[in-house]
Design a protein around this motif. Structure first.
Motif, PDB file in Angstrom:
ATOM      1  N   ASN A  35       0.817  -1.207   0.000  1.00 54.36           N
ATOM      2  CA  ASN A  35       0.000   0.000   0.000  1.00 54.36           C
ATOM      3  C   ASN A  35       0.861   1.273   0.000  1.00 54.36           C
ATOM      4  O   ASN A  35       0.532   2.278  -0.617  1.00 54.36           O
ATOM      5  CB  ASN A  35      -0.902  -0.090   1.238  1.00 54.36           C
ATOM      6  N   ASP A 204      -5.479   9.670   9.067  1.00 51.81           N
ATOM      7  CA  ASP A 204      -6.719   9.699   8.278  1.00 51.81           C
ATOM      8  C   ASP A 204      -7.155  11.134   8.001  1.00 51.81           C
ATOM      9  O   ASP A 204      -7.524  11.485   6.878  1.00 51.81           O
ATOM     10  CB  ASP A 204      -7.852   8.969   9.012  1.00 51.81           C
ATOM     11  N   LEU A 205      -7.109  11.953   9.049  1.00 51.22           N
ATOM     12  CA  LEU A 205      -7.518  13.349   8.889  1.00 51.22           C
ATOM     13  C   LEU A 205      -6.606  14.053   7.887  1.00 51.22           C
ATOM     14  O   LEU A 205      -7.065  14.842   7.056  1.00 51.22           O
ATOM     15  CB  LEU A 205      -7.469  14.055  10.259  1.00 51.22           C
ATOM     16  N   LEU A 207      -4.927  12.736   5.379  1.00 48.91           N
ATOM     17  CA  LEU A 207      -5.227  12.255   4.028  1.00 48.91           C
ATOM     18  C   LEU A 207      -6.494  12.930   3.498  1.00 48.91           C
ATOM     19  O   LEU A 207      -6.549  13.378   2.336  1.00 48.91           O
ATOM     20  CB  LEU A 207      -5.377  10.729   4.081  1.00 48.91           C
ATOM     21  N   LEU A 208      -7.508  13.031   4.346  1.00 48.43           N
ATOM     22  CA  LEU A 208      -8.765  13.667   3.922  1.00 48.43           C
ATOM     23  C   LEU A 208      -8.546  15.150   3.620  1.00 48.43           C
ATOM     24  O   LEU A 208      -9.070  15.687   2.646  1.00 48.43           O
ATOM     25  CB  LEU A 208      -9.831  13.492   5.011  1.00 48.43           C
ATOM     26  N   LYS A 253      -8.927   9.018  -6.792  1.00 44.49           N
ATOM     27  CA  LYS A 253     -10.108   9.715  -6.264  1.00 44.49           C
ATOM     28  C   LYS A 253     -10.426  10.961  -7.101  1.00 44.49           C
ATOM     29  O   LYS A 253     -11.568  11.233  -7.452  1.00 44.49           O
ATOM     30  CB  LYS A 253      -9.840  10.094  -4.803  1.00 44.49           C
ATOM     31  N   ARG A 256     -11.893  10.251 -10.553  1.00 47.14           N
ATOM     32  CA  ARG A 256     -13.318   9.877 -10.530  1.00 47.14           C
ATOM     33  C   ARG A 256     -14.180  11.136 -10.534  1.00 47.14           C
ATOM     34  O   ARG A 256     -15.275  11.148 -11.074  1.00 47.14           O
ATOM     35  CB  ARG A 256     -13.639   9.027  -9.304  1.00 47.14           C
TER      36      ARG A 256
ATOM     37  N   ASN B  38      -6.921  -0.336   5.124  1.00 44.57           N
ATOM     38  CA  ASN B  38      -5.787   0.559   5.389  1.00 44.57           C
ATOM     39  C   ASN B  38      -6.209   2.003   5.100  1.00 44.57           C
ATOM     40  O   ASN B  38      -7.345   2.262   4.690  1.00 44.57           O
ATOM     41  CB  ASN B  38      -4.563   0.131   4.585  1.00 44.57           C
ATOM     42  N   SER B  39      -5.283   2.950   5.288  1.00 41.11           N
ATOM     43  CA  SER B  39      -5.680   4.367   5.186  1.00 41.11           C
ATOM     44  C   SER B  39      -6.214   4.719   3.794  1.00 41.11           C
ATOM     45  O   SER B  39      -7.160   5.494   3.672  1.00 41.11           O
ATOM     46  CB  SER B  39      -4.506   5.271   5.575  1.00 41.11           C
ATOM     47  N   ILE B  40      -5.635   4.131   2.761  1.00 40.66           N
ATOM     48  CA  ILE B  40      -6.114   4.425   1.401  1.00 40.66           C
ATOM     49  C   ILE B  40      -7.501   3.813   1.190  1.00 40.66           C
ATOM     50  O   ILE B  40      -8.401   4.443   0.626  1.00 40.66           O
ATOM     51  CB  ILE B  40      -5.130   3.867   0.333  1.00 40.66           C
ATOM     52  N   ARG B  42      -9.708   3.281   3.491  1.00 42.46           N
ATOM     53  CA  ARG B  42     -10.678   4.071   4.282  1.00 42.46           C
ATOM     54  C   ARG B  42     -11.078   5.337   3.526  1.00 42.46           C
ATOM     55  O   ARG B  42     -12.246   5.707   3.473  1.00 42.46           O
ATOM     56  CB  ARG B  42     -10.080   4.426   5.654  1.00 42.46           C
ATOM     57  N   MET B  43     -10.076   5.964   2.921  1.00 39.22           N
ATOM     58  CA  MET B  43     -10.360   7.164   2.123  1.00 39.22           C
ATOM     59  C   MET B  43     -11.271   6.812   0.949  1.00 39.22           C
ATOM     60  O   MET B  43     -12.200   7.551   0.626  1.00 39.22           O
ATOM     61  CB  MET B  43      -9.012   7.726   1.666  1.00 39.22           C
ATOM     62  N   GLU B  44     -11.036   5.640   0.339  1.00 40.91           N
ATOM     63  CA  GLU B  44     -11.873   5.216  -0.789  1.00 40.91           C
ATOM     64  C   GLU B  44     -13.325   5.006  -0.355  1.00 40.91           C
ATOM     65  O   GLU B  44     -14.251   5.397  -1.049  1.00 40.91           O
ATOM     66  CB  GLU B  44     -11.335   3.894  -1.378  1.00 40.91           C
ATOM     67  N   VAL B  46     -14.902   6.361   2.172  1.00 40.53           N
ATOM     68  CA  VAL B  46     -15.526   7.656   2.474  1.00 40.53           C
ATOM     69  C   VAL B  46     -15.889   8.392   1.183  1.00 40.53           C
ATOM     70  O   VAL B  46     -17.030   8.831   1.000  1.00 40.53           O
ATOM     71  CB  VAL B  46     -14.573   8.525   3.342  1.00 40.53           C
ATOM     72  N   THR B  47     -14.933   8.515   0.270  1.00 41.27           N
ATOM     73  CA  THR B  47     -15.195   9.335  -0.924  1.00 41.27           C
ATOM     74  C   THR B  47     -16.175   8.640  -1.881  1.00 41.27           C
ATOM     75  O   THR B  47     -17.047   9.286  -2.433  1.00 41.27           O
ATOM     76  CB  THR B  47     -13.888   9.711  -1.657  1.00 41.27           C
ATOM     77  N   ARG B  48     -16.061   7.329  -2.010  1.00 41.16           N
ATOM     78  CA  ARG B  48     -17.009   6.643  -2.913  1.00 41.16           C
ATOM     79  C   ARG B  48     -18.422   6.627  -2.338  1.00 41.16           C
ATOM     80  O   ARG B  48     -19.395   6.655  -3.087  1.00 41.16           O
ATOM     81  CB  ARG B  48     -16.557   5.202  -3.163  1.00 41.16           C
ATOM     82  N   GLY B  63     -12.936  13.366  10.026  1.00 43.78           N
ATOM     83  CA  GLY B  63     -11.722  13.160  10.809  1.00 43.78           C
ATOM     84  C   GLY B  63     -11.961  12.513  12.166  1.00 43.78           C
ATOM     85  O   GLY B  63     -11.136  11.762  12.656  1.00 43.78           O
TER      86      GLY B  63
END
Lengths: 410, 80
Positions: A35, A204-205, A207-208, A253, A256, B38-40, B42-44, B46-48, B63
């Motif tokens: 990853n 996580d925060l 990355l967002l 992302k 898309r 994993n972090s990626i 999780r981001m997927e 949320v955004t999807r 967050g």
């Protein structure tokens, strides 16, 4: 007028650790290794700091200038989140050891990993303003990982290094599309360095927030630049790269949202427009304020550059501030950068085993912020020093005397 | 949109991102981390999920989310 980067160079440290070795030694989940998409992380020695890294990146650029050209450097900005003093800027030492003219402004800027871009744009605005026609500016983005970050998923990506950029009206490496830029900034507590030995935060925060900033800074770019289109305007892309896997996820992302491409087409776009920028990032790791310029160096050295190509650059710094901007690179950029032999320099680094790496980390811990009096003793890591530094005329720290740092050439 | 509607979207997206996960594992009190994301990933998710529901949420709103229920709550707040 034309303005941008005249010369650029990257210093990627004297040693590296294989990231898989670190995962195995720390018993981290190997599924996460894929990853990350990282191969190596650069590691520095106790005889190095953000000053030596910055000088070692800038020296080859300065050495290629005539005395007259060198004397036209009227601005030296260091960007860092690894400062050595609350008041005295890193650039004071950098300016001194590069032997630059005293008719010069020198200061340091901070905004996490965005700071290199902040410094670059200040330098570009200075040159473009023509308040001192013909003047040049030197930007040095330099950072080191905190030595104490053992046993975390951040450890495999945290690295050391510096990128130096000479900014002028002769932009043979990157010609900036002046004014073609979008910013996006707001307060958020994602990652930070609240104490001399700690870097911490919420991955996580962060990355967002990175993704939020990418989308919004790009939208602002589009609002300012008539006809801009994410899929068509940029031949290549270079993003701030904490780790390559994150850039891949962010690209997926964003596409898309910006396009109607299928997953296979998104992958093809990633390979074509983004992957050249990751070539050095995966061999070095995250160098914080310098990282997006590590990506730019990787792109120039690895992309096919026949004729002029437009690159879109995205810079993000936790806390947070961000910017999406663009510029032109060409075959000439490649020629100029080739002289720096970055890939060969990276190949020359000493390959640490895990025991050596752990020892170096412990030794680096003795040199965290606030050292008052201390002598450097290279005999503790002589093998690494002799392999990568001895006799190569690199700047090294000798001692700290009443907080004053004294350096010499290796 | 009810909590159940939003959860069903989140569950469907989670199973797309983590295709090897048995569907019955995805219950509302679990976190994506518990489910092996994993972090990626999780981001997927949320955004999807946002894209699938056709809503825009400032990403930093997510967050403080601790589990799927928290994620569903934020999405539901912006969906209605």
């Amino acid at each position: 007028m034309e303005v941008g980067i005249e010369a650029i160079n990257l210093y990627g440290g004297p040693a590296f650790l294989d990231v898989r070795t670190l995962f195995e030694a720390r018993k981290l989940d190997l599924e996460r290794f894929d990853n990350l998409m990282m191969e190596k992380k650069s590691v520095g020695l106790p005889c190095e700091d953000p000053v030596t890294n910055g000088v070692n990146a800038a020296k080859p650029i300065i050495d290629r200038l005539t005395e007259a050209e060198k004397n036209r450097i009227e601005l030296v900005i260091a960007s860092t989140e690894s400062g050595l003093d609350f008041g005295k800027a890193l650039s004071t030492y950098i300016h001194d050891y590069l032997g630059l003219s005293r008719k010069c402004r020198i200061f340091e800027v901070k905004q996490a990993c965005y700071a290199g871009t902040a410094a670059l744009h200040m330098a570009i605005c200075f040159v473009a303003s023509q308040v001192s026609p013909g003047a040049k500016a030197l930007v040095v983005a330099t950072d080191t990982a905190r030595a104490a970050a053992k046993n975390t998923y951040a450890e495999p990506t945290q690295a050391v290094g510096a990128v130096a950029m000479l900014v002028s009206g002769k932009p043979q490496v990157l010609e900036i599309d002046l004014g073609a830029t979008g910013y996006h900034s707001y307060e958020v507590m994602d990652t930070c360095r609240p104490l001399p030995d700690i870097e911490t935060g919420d991955a996580d925060l962060s990355l967002l927030s990175y993704l939020d900033c990418f989308e919004n800074s790009y939208k602002e770019y589009e609002a300012r630049v008539e006809g801009a289109n994410f899929m068509e305007t940029f031949d290549y892309l270079a993003f701030h790269t904490p780790f390559a896997g994150m850039v891949k996820g962010a690209h997926r992302k964003l596409l898309r949202g910006f396009s109607r491409l299928s997953p296979d087409q998104i992958e093809a776009d990633f390979q074509k427009r983004v992957s050249p920028s990751l070539k050095y990032c995966v061999r070095i790791g995250n160098v914080y304020s310098a990282t997006v310029y590590v990506a730019l160096c990787g792109l120039i050295d690895h992309a096919e550059l026949n004729g002029s190509k437009r690159v879109g650059l995205f810079s993000y710094g936790s806390g947070c501030s961000s910017e999406f901007y663009s510029g032109l690179i060409s075959g000439r950029s490649k020629e100029v950068l080739a002289g720096m032999k970055i890939s060969e320099q990276l190949d020359r680094r000493y390959a640490l085993n895990i025991d050596e790496y752990d020892r170096v980390l412990d030794q680096n811990m003795e040199w965290i912020f606030g050292v008052k009096d201390k002598e450097v003793d290279v005999s503790k890591y002589a093998r690494i020093y002799n392999h990568s530094m001895a006799g190569r005329k690199l700047l090294v720290l000798k001692r700290v005397k009443d907080y004053h740092r004294e350096y010499d050439w290796s | 949109m009810t909590q159940l509607d939003v959860f069903q979207t989140v569950k469907r997206v989670t199973l797309e991102v983590l295709p090897f996960l048995p569907p019955e594992e995805v219950s509302i009190e679990k976190s994506l981390k518990d489910l092996g994301a994993n972090s990626i990933d999780r981001m997927e998710v949320v955004t999807r999920s946002m894209e699938s529901l056709g809503i825009k949420v400032p990403l930093v709103e997510f967050g403080k989310v601790k589990n799927l229920e928290g994620l569903v709550d934020v999405l539901q707040r912006f969906a209605n």
